[in-house]
Design a protein around this motif. Structure first.
Motif, PDB file in Angstrom:
ATOM      1  N   HIS A 147       0.591  -1.491   0.492  1.00 20.64           N
ATOM      2  CA  HIS A 147      -0.235  -0.151   0.157  1.00 20.64           C
ATOM      3  C   HIS A 147       1.217   1.398  -0.270  1.00 20.64           C
ATOM      4  O   HIS A 147       2.070   1.444   1.173  1.00 20.64           O
ATOM      5  CB  HIS A 147      -0.969   0.065   1.419  1.00 20.64           C
ATOM      6  CG  HIS A 147      -2.050   1.071   1.153  1.00 20.64           C
ATOM      7  ND1 HIS A 147      -2.506   1.682   2.613  1.00 20.64           N
ATOM      8  CD2 HIS A 147      -2.174   2.119   0.252  1.00 20.64           C
ATOM      9  CE1 HIS A 147      -3.811   2.546   1.875  1.00 20.64           C
ATOM     10  NE2 HIS A 147      -3.498   3.055   0.740  1.00 20.64           N
ATOM     11  N   GLU A 156       3.567   0.428   2.954  1.00 22.33           N
ATOM     12  CA  GLU A 156       3.375  -0.307   3.716  1.00 22.33           C
ATOM     13  C   GLU A 156       2.936  -1.887   3.329  1.00 22.33           C
ATOM     14  O   GLU A 156       2.276  -1.842   2.239  1.00 22.33           O
ATOM     15  CB  GLU A 156       1.708  -0.476   4.765  1.00 22.33           C
ATOM     16  CG  GLU A 156       1.585  -2.101   5.307  1.00 22.33           C
ATOM     17  CD  GLU A 156       0.083  -1.984   6.239  1.00 22.33           C
ATOM     18  OE1 GLU A 156      -1.080  -2.752   6.286  1.00 22.33           O
ATOM     19  OE2 GLU A 156      -0.841  -0.406   6.433  1.00 22.33           O
ATOM     20  N   ASN A 173       3.026  -6.401   3.215  1.00 24.29           N
ATOM     21  CA  ASN A 173       2.944  -7.209   3.826  1.00 24.29           C
ATOM     22  C   ASN A 173       3.772  -8.179   3.096  1.00 24.29           C
ATOM     23  O   ASN A 173       3.128  -9.052   2.580  1.00 24.29           O
ATOM     24  CB  ASN A 173       1.305  -7.281   3.893  1.00 24.29           C
ATOM     25  CG  ASN A 173       1.297  -6.741   4.457  1.00 24.29           C
ATOM     26  OD1 ASN A 173       1.017  -5.908   5.478  1.00 24.29           O
ATOM     27  ND2 ASN A 173       0.054  -5.630   4.032  1.00 24.29           N
ATOM     28  N   LYS A 224       4.831  -7.364   8.795  1.00 23.19           N
ATOM     29  CA  LYS A 224       4.289  -5.919   8.181  1.00 23.19           C
ATOM     30  C   LYS A 224       5.813  -5.273   8.309  1.00 23.19           C
ATOM     31  O   LYS A 224       5.960  -5.848   9.405  1.00 23.19           O
ATOM     32  CB  LYS A 224       3.727  -5.517   9.004  1.00 23.19           C
ATOM     33  CG  LYS A 224       1.920  -6.375   8.941  1.00 23.19           C
ATOM     34  CD  LYS A 224       0.716  -6.068   9.513  1.00 23.19           C
ATOM     35  CE  LYS A 224      -0.259  -6.241   8.605  1.00 23.19           C
ATOM     36  NZ  LYS A 224      -1.147  -5.792   9.171  1.00 23.19           N
ATOM     37  N   TYR A 254       6.462  -1.224   7.648  1.00 21.42           N
ATOM     38  CA  TYR A 254       5.836   0.624   7.181  1.00 21.42           C
ATOM     39  C   TYR A 254       7.576   1.287   6.825  1.00 21.42           C
ATOM     40  O   TYR A 254       8.684   1.434   8.260  1.00 21.42           O
ATOM     41  CB  TYR A 254       5.360   1.208   8.450  1.00 21.42           C
ATOM     42  CG  TYR A 254       4.075   0.241   8.828  1.00 21.42           C
ATOM     43  CD1 TYR A 254       3.090   0.404   8.166  1.00 21.42           C
ATOM     44  CD2 TYR A 254       4.018  -1.306   9.884  1.00 21.42           C
ATOM     45  CE1 TYR A 254       1.647   0.057   8.855  1.00 21.42           C
ATOM     46  CE2 TYR A 254       2.728  -1.696  10.090  1.00 21.42           C
ATOM     47  CZ  TYR A 254       2.007  -1.113   9.242  1.00 21.42           C
ATOM     48  OH  TYR A 254       1.043  -2.523   9.537  1.00 21.42           O
ATOM     49  N   ASN A 267       8.301   5.475   5.704  1.00 17.44           N
ATOM     50  CA  ASN A 267       8.153   7.175   5.275  1.00 17.44           C
ATOM     51  C   ASN A 267       9.302   7.241   5.041  1.00 17.44           C
ATOM     52  O   ASN A 267      10.200   7.743   5.808  1.00 17.44           O
ATOM     53  CB  ASN A 267       6.937   7.464   6.170  1.00 17.44           C
ATOM     54  CG  ASN A 267       7.402   7.349   7.627  1.00 17.44           C
ATOM     55  OD1 ASN A 267       8.105   7.824   7.735  1.00 17.44           O
ATOM     56  ND2 ASN A 267       6.397   6.188   8.501  1.00 17.44           N
TER      57      ASN A 267
END
Length: 67
Positions: free
Chosen positions: A8, A48, A50, A56, A58, A60
């Motif tokens: 995502h 994100e 998976n 998971k 993350y 940024n």
């Protein structure tokens, strides 16, 4: 990458407006918003990932859009 179940990716401008939001397997942003080229400058991304192993990740950060 390998062993990726889903991704995502969100790209935002400096005011927090979402310019791009996708869950495509191979995300690609062409530097446009509503069919208009975005100005040069700093933009933000949130991603994100998976994995098939149920992990998971993350991330940024920022990047510079150059024309």
């Amino acid at each position: 990458g390998t062993n990726i179940e889903s991704i995502h990716l969100v790209i935002l401008n400096s005011w927090g407006e979402v310019l791009f939001d996708t869950t495509e397997p191979n995300p690609y942003w062409d530097g446009t918003y509503k069919n208009d080229e975005c100005q040069q400058g700093v933009y933000f991304y949130v991603i994100e990932i998976n994995g098939y192993n149920k992990k998971k990740f993350y991330e940024n950060g920022t990047f510079h859009l150059l024309r």
